[in-house]
Design an enzyme around this catalytic site. Sequence first.
Site, short mmCIF file in Angstrom:
data_model
loop_
_atom_site.label_atom_id
_atom_site.label_comp_id
_atom_site.label_asym_id
_atom_site.label_seq_id
_atom_site.Cartn_x
_atom_site.Cartn_y
_atom_site.Cartn_z
N GLU A 190 -4.82 -5.07 -6.78
CA GLU A 190 -5.68 -5.91 -5.93
C GLU A 190 -7.08 -5.32 -5.97
OE1 GLU A 190 -3.13 -5.25 -2.27
OE2 GLU A 190 -5.00 -4.38 -1.51
N ASP A 214 0.83 -1.21 0.00
CA ASP A 214 0.00 0.00 0.00
C ASP A 214 0.86 1.26 0.00
OD1 ASP A 214 -1.66 -2.15 0.59
OD2 ASP A 214 -3.01 -0.95 1.82
#
Length: 906
Positions: free
Chosen positions: A548, A473
Amino acid sequence: MHLGRSPLTLQVLFSAILHTTTTTAADPSKALVSTPGQIAPVPAWNLQSSTKAGSDLAVLSRPGVDTSGWLHVNTSKCTLMGCLLEAGIYNDTELFYSDNLRKVDSKQFEVPWLYRQEFGLDPRAGKYFHLLTHGITSRADVYLNGKQVADKKAQAGSYGGHTYDITDLVGETNALVIQAYPTSYYYDFALGWVDWNPWPADNGTGVWRDVEVKQTGSVALGPLRVVTQLETALDNSPANVTLKSRAQNLEKIAVAITVTGTISPEGYAGQSITWSQTVTLPPLSITDVTLTTTIPKPAIWWPKQWGSQPLYNAQLSVFVSNNTLSDQASATFGFRTVTSKRNPFNDTTFFVNGRPFQVLGAGYAPDMFLRFSPTKFESEARYVLDLGFNTIRLEGKNEHPQLYEIADRLGLMILAGWECCDKWEAWSYNQDLAVLTPVWSEEDYGIANASMFHEAGMLQSHPSVLGYLIGSDYWPDDKAAPMYVNALGSQDWQTPVLASASRRGFPAFMGSPGLKMEGPYDWVPPNYWYDTEPSGSRLGAAFGFGSELGAGVGTPDLSSLKKFLSPVDLTDLWKNPNKDLFHMSTETSSFHNRKIYNAGLWKRWGAPTSLEDYVQKTQITDYEATRAQFEAYAANWNSKRPATGMIYWMLTGAFPSLHWSIWDYYMHPAGAYFGAKVGSRIEHVAYDYVKKSVFLINRSLDKEGARSIDVQVVDASGKTLYSNTVKTTTKPNTSKEVTSLTSALKNIKDVVFLRLVLSDPSSKDTEVLSRNVYWLSKTIDTLDWDNSDWFYTPVTKYSDYTALNKLAAANVSVTAWSRGRGPKGHVGSAVRVTLENNSSVPAFFISLNLVDKEEKDVLPLTWNDNYLTLWPKEKVTVEVRPLGTVEPAAVQVVGKNVKGTTVKVG
Ligand SMILES: *[C@@H]1O[C@H](CO)[C@@H](O)[C@H](O)[C@H]1NC(C)=O
Ligand SMILES: *[C@@H]1O[C@H](CO)[C@@H](O)[C@H](O)[C@H]1NC(C)=O
Ligand SMILES: *[C@@H]1O[C@H](CO)[C@@H](O)[C@H](O)[C@H]1NC(C)=O
Ligand SMILES: *[C@@H]1O[C@H](CO)[C@@H](O)[C@H](O)[C@H]1NC(C)=O
Ligand SMILES: *[C@@H]1O[C@H](CO)[C@@H](O)[C@H](O)[C@H]1NC(C)=O
Ligand SMILES: *[C@@H]1O[C@H](CO)[C@@H](O)[C@H](O)[C@H]1NC(C)=O
Ligand SMILES: *[C@@H]1O[C@H](CO)[C@@H](O)[C@H](O)[C@H]1NC(C)=O
Ligand SMILES: *[C@@H]1O[C@H](CO)[C@@H](O)[C@H](O)[C@H]1NC(C)=O
C-alpha cells in the site's frame, strides 16, 4: 440546509409504509422459500431504535406486531446509516456537501436498533428450515416467532456467518427480529476505516449483509468447495475437479444418500458432466461429502490481460430415499493456479498458471455506508481493467459474493484479507493502535475463527482470488495464525496465504510474507520511485512488493469538486494551502490537510492564480505522480532486485475525497487516472528520471517481435533538441532498459518536453503501441532519504516548472464525432475526438471532458487517452466510450496553454 425531514414528511412516509408491510403471507404460495435447496434473503426490513420499540424481543418477534410507525426499507441489507439514507431520512448529496456529515447525530446509534420482518413459509413433516447470517455489525440477538435463535455472543462480528436450524420455530407466518448492537471499532470485529475518511455516525452497525432463509430435506449441505488439480501443461492435459460440501443429517436415524455432481461450462460450447455416488450418513452427523471427476480438456481461466475467462458451474445435489431432492449447493469456478514464492531478497512474487505475475493495482474502499451496488462495482472493475491494472486489494472489506462473481467474469484479481489498526490486530506487540485495545480473549478467537471459516467458504471457488492476507500492518499471534491457516485449509483454500502486508514480523511457521509497507502515503516527486539504490534502503521505491503506497494524489477535477465543496471550501483549496480539510483523512491523521502536496505544487509550479489554475496544476501533479509510480514498478520488473508488485494507496474514496484516489467518488477520471493508465500500459516505453534512460515494458504473454521507439526532445518554444529512433525487439512479460538519454538531456535551459513513441514496424501503418510525453526541468527534485518519515520522504530542492506557466499560447483545432453504440458494456455512443496543434509550440496538458446536453459530466466512461501534450503540428485522435446510457453532446477542451472551448459532438 436541513438534514432531517420535517415530522409532516415522516408521517406521510409512514402511512405509505403501512400498505407495504401488511402483505405478509399466511398464503403458502407467498412463502419465502418452498422447495428443497431453495434459499432467499429476507427481502426488506422494518427498522426502529430500541428506545422507541422497546427491547422485549420475545414479544416483538411474534407475528402481527404493528410496525406502521417504524421505518421501512425495501432492501435486503443496509447498515443503520445506509437504511436511513435508503428511507430518505438522510440524503447523501446533502450529507457529503462541505462538512455536513458532522451534523449527523451519533447518539441515536449508541443504543441497539431492531430490524424486523414477517415472511411466509410452508412447514410440513420432512421439511427443514435454516436461517443463514453472513455477519451482522457488531453483534446481534436473533429472535423468531417469540423465541431466541441466537444471542449476541453467538452472532458476533461483521464476518461471523452462521447457520441456525429454525425448523422447530417456523410457522406459516413468521416474524424475525434482529437486534443489532452499537459498534466500537476498538472492541468489536467490525469494518473499520482507520484514517481513510470520517467514520460513519453508526460505525457501520446493522444487517450489512443478507440474512437468508433456506429450506432443505433431512440432509442439508454447507457451501460448495471446488478443488481443482491442473498439470503444468494446462489446456493440453486433463484436470481433476473435486466437489466438496459439509453434509448434515438432521434426523436421528442413519440415512443413505445419493450425491450427484454436475459440472457445466458457462457460456460456451462444451459438455456437461454429471456423476453420482452413494454415502451413508450416521444419525445427526456432519460429514464432508466429496466427489471427484476428471475434465479431459479444461478451458483455462486467465487474468484479463493474459487471456480469456472461461467459467464452469458446479452443483452438488443430495437425494434422500425415493430420489427426493434434499438440498443442493452450487458455485462458479475456473481452472487456474495461483502460487507465490519468495525470491533471494525475500520479496514475494505471485505466479498465475505458472507465469510470474507482477501485481499492479490499488486498494479498494467500499462506500462509507457500505451500500454495495453490483452495477457500480462492475463499472469500477471496468475502470480498473481499462487502467491496465490486474489486481485490487481488499483490506478487511470483503463485500458480497457478487464482487467476486464480477471479478471472475472480467478477469480481475482480488487480494483479500483482514484489516489493520483496530480489534482485528489487537496484539500485545502492536504499538500502533490509537486506543489501547485489550488483547484477544478466548471469545475473540472464536469470533475471528468463525469469520475466517465463513469468508473462506465464500471466496474459495472464485478464480479471481489471488490470495488472502491474514494480517495487514501486523501479523496474527501464535494462536490466531494457525487458527486462520487451519480454517482456510479446512475450506480447501488453494491460493497463497500470507501472514501480513508488511515486514514488521511474522509467525515462524509461515515465514516472511515478503510484502513491504514502508510508505509513502503523501506526496513525493516522480524520481522517488526510481531511486532504488542502495538496494533495500529506499522504502517505497520500485523494488519488492509494496502492499500500500502512493504519492497521496487523486484531486477531483473542478466539476466534481463543485459537487461536494462549498464556495468557501473551494477558495480554501488554493488560498489556504495548509488548512485542515474535512474531505480527507480523519482529524487525528497525518493526512488531514494538503500541506506536503501543496508545498511541492507551490514550489514547482508557482502560487496558483485562481481556483481553475490551482486545479489544473493539481491534475498535472497527480498525472506525473501516478505515471511515475506505475511506470517505475513496471520498468523494474526484471531489475536486479525486481519490483514484484504494487498496490496504489488507494483506488477510490469511500466518500468524496481530495486525495488517495485513482478516480473520484463520482467516477470522474482525471489526472491521477490517466497518469496511472499511461503508466500501466501493457506494452509501453517509460522514462527513468534517475538513470535518465528509456525502458521497454512488456506485460503481455503473447506479444513479441521487432519494435521501434521514436525519441524526441523539444524545448518550450518547440525547437527540436534531440531526435532518434531506437530499434529493438521485445519479449513477453519482461522489462528492459533500451537506451540512455543522458547526453540528449544534458543542456536543459529551463524545461523541455520528451516524447517517446513505441511502434510495431511490421504492422500496417506502423501501429503506435504507446505514446508518452514528459515535461522535464533542469534538475530533478532532491530527496532527503535520511529524514524520511513513515508517510513520506521530504524534498530539499524542488524541480522548477514555472517556465511552463509562460508557454506561448497554442492553437489547437478540435473535432468530435459520434461513432454509434459500442459493444456490450458500453451503452452510450462512443465518440472520437481529433486534436490538431496548428502552432509551432507544444500544446501542453489538454484535458477532454465529455458532457451531455445540460453540460453535466457523462459518467462513467472510458477514454483511451486524455490529458494530452501535442508536439508542434501534431495530430492525435482519441476515443471515449460511455459505460452508461446518457448520450454525449459535447467535449470540453482546455490545456495549460490552450484556451478552453466546448466542441459539439457531430
Ligand atoms: C421492492 O423492491 C423490489 C425489487 O427491487 C421490487 O420488485 C418491489 O416492487 C419493491 N417493493 C416496493 C414496495 O417498493
Ligand atoms: C438529495 O438532495 C439533492 C440536493 O438537495 C436533490 O437534488 C436530490 O433529489 C435528493 N435526493 C433524494 C433521493 O431525495
Ligand atoms: C464508534 O466507535 C468509536 C471508536 O470505538 C466510539 O468511540 C464511538 O462511540 C462509536 N460510536 C457509536 C455510535 O457507537
Ligand atoms: C488426477 O487424479 C489422478 C487419480 O488420482 C492422478 O493420477 C492424477 O495425477 C491427477 N491429475 C492431476 C493433474 O493432479
Ligand atoms: C416415492 O415416490 C413416489 C412417486 O413420486 C410416491 O408415489 C411415493 O409415495 C413415494 N414414497 C415415499 C415413501 O415417499
Ligand atoms: C530472508 O528471510 C529469512 C527468514 O525467513 C532470513 O533468514 C534471511 O536472512 C532473509 N534474507 C534476506 C536477503 O533478507
Ligand atoms: C476454530 O474452529 C475449529 C472448528 O470449529 C476448531 O476445531 C478450532 O479449535 C478453533 N480454533 C480456535 C483457536 O478457536
Ligand atoms: C511483448 O510480448 C509479446 C508477447 O511475446 C509480444 O507480442 C510483444 O511484441 C511484446 N511487446 C513488447 C513491447 O516487447
